[in-house]
Design a protein around this motif. Structure first.
Motif: not given
Lengths: 153, 111
Positions: A6-10, A21-34, A90-100
């Motif tokens: 979902n995140i990658i698609a959005a 902009m072309e962006v390439t997803p990497g591997a999901p982080l194992q631990e969240r960055n704080a 953030a708003n656009m990404l949230g909107g796209s995730i929401k739609a999915s």
């Protein structure tokens, strides 16, 4: 639900159509960055059927490059334009995730976005599970898209 | 801070210096707190959650319904929080023994 996909698609869609902009997803982080240094975070709250938060984090130089692509203007500091751009992203990404997540747009709603930036800050939330962070690589550098979601019963 | 949405959408934020945050956490959790740790982040997030919950109940009395997102705690030595320019904002300072706390509400009426 596959949050990573979902995140990658959005993200790839918004960056390619709105920012060229072309962006390439990497591997999901194992631990969240704080902890973030010289960075900016755009975030929006998600409420309703699913409850959570979507955030996009980028180091200052990457954030400025993203803003230049997004707004079509040169920026050389983390000014109001960069903060607005990150809130809007953030708003656009949230909107796209929401739609999915739901066909009915009233089931899930977004709060208003905000942006946090600074020399050094931390970001923490509860609960700490149900969180997915995906790194994306762009020509200008790496940024993170983080989704924390919980389905309401 | 915590986002909410529904008939009114916005953000509720609690701002306080480290010292005040530790005092609030100490009182809420009934323990000694001498650093900004997970407990403090959780406690301040929870305060935001409770204040927003109170807001939700009050708005319901005026037939306005809102749903809450999850609380996020931001900490650090130096940071700024930027919000949408077109939103309305109310910030109320509260004084307590350890210092001052700000409660900020930022909102727009949804269509």
């Amino acid at each position: 639900m596959n949050w990573e996909q979902n995140i990658i698609a959005a993200t790839t869609e918004i960056f390619s159509t709105m920012l060229m902009m072309e962006v390439t997803p990497g591997a999901p982080l194992q631990e969240r960055n704080a902890n973030y240094k010289q960075s900016i975070t755009g975030m929006v709250g998600i409420a309703g059927l699913f409850k959570g938060m979507l955030a996009i984090h980028a180091p200052a130089d990457v954030a400025m490059a993203i803003t230049t692509n997004f707004l079509g203007l040169e920026v050389d500091s983390i000014n109001a334009d960069v903060k607005d751009a990150f809130g809007e992203l953030a708003n656009m990404l949230g909107g796209s995730i929401k739609a999915s997540l739901s066909d009915n747009s009233r089931d899930i709603q977004l709060s208003i976005p905000s942006a946090v930036c600074g020399e050094e800050y931390t970001l923490d939330y509860q609960p700490r599970n149900h969180c997915t962070t995906m790194p994306f690589k762009s020509a200008e550098g790496i940024f993170l898209v983080e989704l924390q979601l919980e389905q309401q019963v | 801070m915590l986002g909410f949405s529904g008939d009114i959408k916005g953000m509720l934020r609690i701002h306080c210096p480290d010292r005040v945050a530790m005092a609030i956490t100490g009182s809420l959790l009934g323990m000694e707190v001498d650093q900004i740790d997970d407990d403090v982040n959780d406690a301040i997030g929870e305060i935001a959650n409770m204040v927003a919950g109170g807001l939700k109940v009050n708005l319901a009395k005026h037939n306005k319904s809102i749903e809450l997102s999850i609380p996020t705690a931001i900490g650090g030595k130096f940071y700024t929080v930027h919000s949408l320019a077109r939103a309305e904002r109310v910030t109320i300072p509260f004084a307590m023994a350890a210092g001052q706390m700000l409660v900020e509400l930022e909102f727009v009426s949804a269509k």
